[in-house]
Design an enzyme around this catalytic site. Structure first.
Site, PDB file in Angstrom:
ATOM      1  N   TRP A 187       1.014  -1.200  -0.109  1.00 55.10           N
ATOM      2  CA  TRP A 187      -0.338   0.152  -0.015  1.00 55.10           C
ATOM      3  C   TRP A 187       0.926   1.149   0.090  1.00 55.10           C
ATOM      4  O   TRP A 187       1.908   1.149   0.786  1.00 55.10           O
ATOM      5  CB  TRP A 187      -1.031  -0.053   0.994  1.00 55.10           C
ATOM      6  CG  TRP A 187      -1.929   1.146   1.265  1.00 55.10           C
ATOM      7  CD1 TRP A 187      -2.623   1.682   0.346  1.00 55.10           C
ATOM      8  CD2 TRP A 187      -2.114   1.737   2.839  1.00 55.10           C
ATOM      9  NE1 TRP A 187      -3.302   2.662   0.898  1.00 55.10           N
ATOM     10  CE2 TRP A 187      -3.028   2.801   2.316  1.00 55.10           C
ATOM     11  CE3 TRP A 187      -1.712   1.902   3.856  1.00 55.10           C
ATOM     12  CZ2 TRP A 187      -3.707   3.716   3.298  1.00 55.10           C
ATOM     13  CZ3 TRP A 187      -2.130   2.383   4.786  1.00 55.10           C
ATOM     14  CH2 TRP A 187      -3.248   3.647   4.336  1.00 55.10           C
ATOM     15  N   ASP A 268      -0.874  -6.071   9.180  1.00 55.74           N
ATOM     16  CA  ASP A 268      -2.176  -5.324   8.781  1.00 55.74           C
ATOM     17  C   ASP A 268      -3.054  -5.788   8.257  1.00 55.74           C
ATOM     18  O   ASP A 268      -3.031  -6.586   7.492  1.00 55.74           O
ATOM     19  CB  ASP A 268      -1.491  -4.090   7.750  1.00 55.74           C
ATOM     20  CG  ASP A 268      -2.282  -3.160   7.392  1.00 55.74           C
ATOM     21  OD1 ASP A 268      -1.838  -2.249   6.618  1.00 55.74           O
ATOM     22  OD2 ASP A 268      -3.619  -2.825   7.898  1.00 55.74           O
ATOM     23  N   LYS A 304     -13.416  -1.022   5.432  1.00 53.37           N
ATOM     24  CA  LYS A 304     -13.892  -1.811   4.644  1.00 53.37           C
ATOM     25  C   LYS A 304     -14.993  -2.814   5.045  1.00 53.37           C
ATOM     26  O   LYS A 304     -16.348  -2.873   4.532  1.00 53.37           O
ATOM     27  CB  LYS A 304     -12.948  -2.648   3.605  1.00 53.37           C
ATOM     28  CG  LYS A 304     -12.251  -1.520   2.702  1.00 53.37           C
ATOM     29  CD  LYS A 304     -10.999  -0.984   3.499  1.00 53.37           C
ATOM     30  CE  LYS A 304     -10.232  -0.254   2.360  1.00 53.37           C
ATOM     31  NZ  LYS A 304      -9.052   0.571   3.160  1.00 53.37           N
TER      32      LYS A 304
END
Lengths: 458, 430
Positions: A187, A268, A304
């Site tokens: 990311w 993560d 999300k």
């Protein structure tokens, strides 16, 4: 304080400001006269902090480049084309291309807002206690021995970003190794988060462009040669941007290697439940590491999987060797948070706690979550089928092998720019597309565009 | 080497059946964080923790600066409840832009710079939504470190304790300037002006726009004008922390006077704003950081750089509080209601100041308590010593920070007599 001392300004507006300033300083009152008399040495030389002339303290400051991910949406929004498609930022969209607030989230929010006894007081520095406990259970498992032994400290943070930052800052202050290894690629915000935390960022091989899969050999080699004790960032599931995850067997090998070298795992987890549709399955990698009794950091996000994007809900958990250590670690985490934002935002965490604590709402959530995951899996299949039926050159099986919200198409930046200009299809320049932005209606358009760009631009 | 398969993981949950290798690992009692020291408790937030833990029915919390009504209860403003009702039908919870809610920023700038501010019209203000006052100050401190690495920050003595933490973590060197005059429990104006004059030209100063925390001591309008003038002479940069706009006098316009004076005088200022107190949005973390720039182009550049600082910290700010603020301030009726409610809160505090002082005088305290009503805003800097504060806590279950700061918002008609009596007891000369 004669105006003659004033350096000639260059711009007319600066002139005006200078004249205003001079007027203020002309003796019009005894106090001002005294001040003016006393200050014979001071002139109205132009100086950065004054608005009165052409430069300022920030004059040399350049405009920052657009964020590579969020900038895609900015460009998309500016595009007037009626057929534009946004496959940039990873936010879920319905089949109709609309953002989605989960039903269970609406219900939870209604309960909160309609409850007259609820207040808006500051949360503790570590956030909403119930939220923290439930979040730890969600990712580590309700029967996790680490939780039962009180070896886990959990601190509510601002979504995944905030959790990573607080964890990074803590490590930079308290951990003996200041290097973190991040997968190549990762990311786009990861390097900045850790660099600003005070850590040195290095990378380990991860993605193999040739296979569009995992470079497992390279990964093991790079972790093997990392100095003992180094921190290693791991995507718990649904790797962003590639969608390529290790298998369970590969995770086990990674775990053994890391533990043998005392490498500190920093997970993560931004897509728990979103990848496979199952919360437990998506947490397997993490739970393997916890089960061996070792320590780790875990950044969790509800952006999300609960659709709470803008509410900034997340948690940082640190699994420690003992309950005593966990208490001390928590106290130090507070010292990171207090000068950053004092305490985390209340609303989103309250929604999450409301849902997680109630078994009926929890179940409703798992169903809605699975529906989102299933729609994405279906989009993968449809895109793959569409490319196959067009005879688009190349192996596109990675589209259905990759997991989670993103597909790493393998398109290069030139091809990406072409897609944007000719087809008004927006994705990040590394060729990452958000499957969540696709619908049955737009899959053919994307397939056409990919076909064109692959056959025309090599 | 014992390998953990998933099947075996259930065995792993029962410590007695752990493979020997893992048992040994556990028994090592080592932790990568074993050396971590326990951190000291936050001097302000730790007070509330202690208060909550106290079982005494007489306990009084005049520690943290959060408003309480006359029953000692936290308050959710009616305008806020109405705004939330309207949010309920919201279409989405999408990410805000990195810089936050445009609407909330626009309204915040009007509050701080003036409804008809030319700077707003000329788009000269770089502004981002921030995580309340703390977040706004931290963004500015980090910005200072990155773009003005040779700068330092002058902070008043005393100030809100977290200010020191913020600029320290941003790695910006700190200096202090004279502010509070203990003998008069007022402003040490000549000391302040001296420190302004003696600071190197172009120094950065942190100024409390109104209702100074913790002292409640504000410069008069005249004094602000002199400070502004001296800042011009010295080319200092004024950074305003405005956490109590509306809460000090009851009138937001009046509470922004210092800022307006500086703007009129041509300063380019920075400003941190918070809605924690004046809208009761404490836990929502709603605030704004603004920096007045040379021109629109510079404002765009500065804003873009502020966003670059926010992105690796939390990506984008929380949406809920921003929605509440922008709904209220955009709707004339709701805004009118808010102004009334803010005045109501400010008035209650002013009333409690009067009551506390009168009670102390009635008790025959020989000391002067004028400062209770001279000071303004949420806090009263009582002048009590840490030892006296400790006695208040240990003997009377009254909780406040050890610098003698009383949060007047925690004082009620129900506890003011008890509080006055306790203060009298620990301060009366023996």
């Amino acid at each position: 304080m004669a105006p003659a001392n004033v350096r000639t300004a260059q711009a007319p507006s600066a002139d005006r400001r200078l004249r205003t300033l001079v007027r203020h300083l002309l003796p019009s009152s005894p106090r001002r006269a005294a001040a003016a008399a006393a200050d014979t040495s001071a002139t109205l030389e132009s100086f950065p902090t004054m608005a009165s002339q052409g430069s300022s303290v920030f004059a040399a400051l350049a405009q920052a480049p657009e964020d590579p991910i969020l900038g895609v949406t900015v460009a998309y929004n500016k595009d007037p084309s009626p057929v534009k498609v946004n496959l940039g930022v990873g936010a879920y969209r319905t089949e109709e291309g609309k953002p989605l607030v989960l039903n269970v989230v609406r219900r939870a929010e209604q309960m909160l807002i309609n409850n007259p006894s609820r207040v808006k007081e500051y949360l503790p520095i570590t956030g909403l206690a119930e939220f923290n406990k439930l979040s730890a259970k969600l990712i580590f498992g309700a029967d996790s021995p680490a939780i039962q032994e009180n070896r886990v400290t959990t601190v509510q943070c601002l979504s995944g970003t905030g959790s990573l930052r607080v964890g990074g800052e803590f490590l930079a202050r308290h951990y003996h190794e200041r290097t973190i290894y991040i997968p190549q690629p990762t990311w786009g915000n990861h390097p900045k988060v850790f660099t600003l935390s005070g850590l040195t960022v290095r990378s380990y091989r991860y993605y193999d462009p040739a296979t569009r899969g995992l470079d497992f050999k390279g990964l093991l080699e790079d972790l093997s040669s990392a100095p003992s004790g180094s921190i290693v960032l791991l995507h718990a599931c649904a790797h962003n941007p590639t969608g390529v995850d290790p298998t369970i067997d590969q995770w086990e090998q990674i775990r053994q290697l890391m533990r043998s070298k005392s490498l500190l795992p920093f997970f993560d987890s931004a897509y728990q439940g979103f990848a496979s549709g199952s919360l437990d399955k998506d947490a397997q990698s993490v739970r393997m590491f916890v089960a061996d009794g070792g320590e780790l950091l875990m950044a969790q996000s509800y952006a999300k999987n609960m659709g709470l994007y803008g509410e900034r809900v997340g948690a940082l958990s640190i699994v420690c060797g003992s309950a005593d250590v966990a208490v001390r670690v928590e106290s130090q985490l507070k010292l990171v948070v207090r000068p950053m934002y004092s305490n985390p935002p209340l609303h989103g965490a309250s929604i999450v706690a409301t849902i997680l604590r109630d078994s009926e709402m929890f179940n409703e959530w798992t169903l809605e979550l699975k529906a989102m995951a299933d729609r994405i899996i279906s989009m993968r299949q449809q895109l793959f089928d569409a490319l196959k039926s067009r005879g688009t050159p190349g192996d596109w099986s990675h589209i259905i092998k990759q997991i989670g919200m993103f597909t790493f198409t393998g398109l290069n930046s030139e091809q990406v720019a072409f897609m944007r200009q000719e087809y008004h299809i927006y994705m990040t320049s590394d060729g990452r597309i958000s499957m969540a932005g696709l619908s049955m209606r737009t899959v053919p358009d994307l397939a056409d565009a990919i076909h064109a760009v692959v056959t025309q631009l090599k | 080497m014992a390998t953990l398969s998933l099947a075996a993981s259930s065995a792993a949950r029962r410590p007695a059946l752990l493979p020997p290798r893992l048992l040994a690992a556990r028994a090592m009692a080592s932790s990568l964080f074993g050396h971590v020291e326990p951190a000291p408790k936050d001097p302000i937030l730790g007070v509330t923790e202690a208060f909550l833990a106290d079982p005494s029915p007489d306990k009084v919390n005049v520690g943290v600066g959060a408003y309480r009504d006359d029953n000692g209860q936290p308050v959710v403003l009616s305008c806020v409840r109405e705004a939330e009702r309207r949010i309920l039908g919201n279409l989405n919870m999408e990410y805000l832009p990195m810089g936050g809610s445009i609407k909330m920023i626009e309204e915040s700038l009007k509050l701080a710079y003036g409804e008809d501010s030319g700077f707003i019209k000329d788009k000269r203000i770089a502004a981002v939504q921030a995580l309340s006052d703390t977040g706004a100050c931290r963004l500015f401190a980090d910005f200072q470190k990155r773009f003005l690495p040779d700068s330092q920050i002058y902070i008043s003595t005393p100030t809100w304790s977290n200010h020191h933490n913020i600029w320290r973590d941003a790695q910006v060197p700190q200096k202090t300037f004279t502010y509070y005059h203990p003998e008069s429990r007022g402003l040490d104006f000549s000391g302040l002006m001296n420190d302004i004059k003696n600071a190197p030209d172009g120094s950065f100063f942190l100024l409390h726009a109104c209702a100074h925390n913790p002292t409640g001591v504000d410069p008069t309008e005249e004094q602000w004008r002199e400070i502004s003038h001296q800042f011009k002479v010295k080319k200092h940069f004024p950074f305003f922390d405005m956490a109590y706009q509306g809460f000090a006098s009851g009138d937001p316009e009046r509470d922004a006077k210092a800022i307006r004076i500086f703007l009129e005088d041509g300063h380019q200022i920075g400003c941190a704003q918070s809605y924690a107190k004046n809208m009761g949005l404490y836990g929502q973390r709603a605030g704004c950081l603004s920096i007045l720039c040379e021109d629109e182009m510079q404002a765009v550049a500065v804003k873009s750089q502020l966003q670059q600082i926010a992105r690796p910290m939390y990506s984008n700010p929380p949406v809920h509080g921003a929605l509440v603020v922008s709904i209220i301030l955009n709707d004339p009726e709701l805004k009118g209601l808010w102004l009334k409610e803010v005045k109501g809160m400010a008035d209650r505090i002013i009333g409690m100041r009067k009551a506390l002082k009168e009670n102390l005088e009635k008790l025959g305290s020989p000391l002067s308590w004028d400062h209770i009503t001279n000071q303004i805003g949420m806090f009263c800097y009582s002048g009590m010593t840490p030892e006296q504060v400790d006695r208040l806590t240990n003997e009377y279950h009254i909780y406040m920070t050890r610098n003698g700061r009383i949060s007047m918002a925690g004082v009620t008609t129900g506890n003011v007599a008890y509080l006055a009596n306790a203060i009298h007891e620990v301060t009366k000369p023996n």
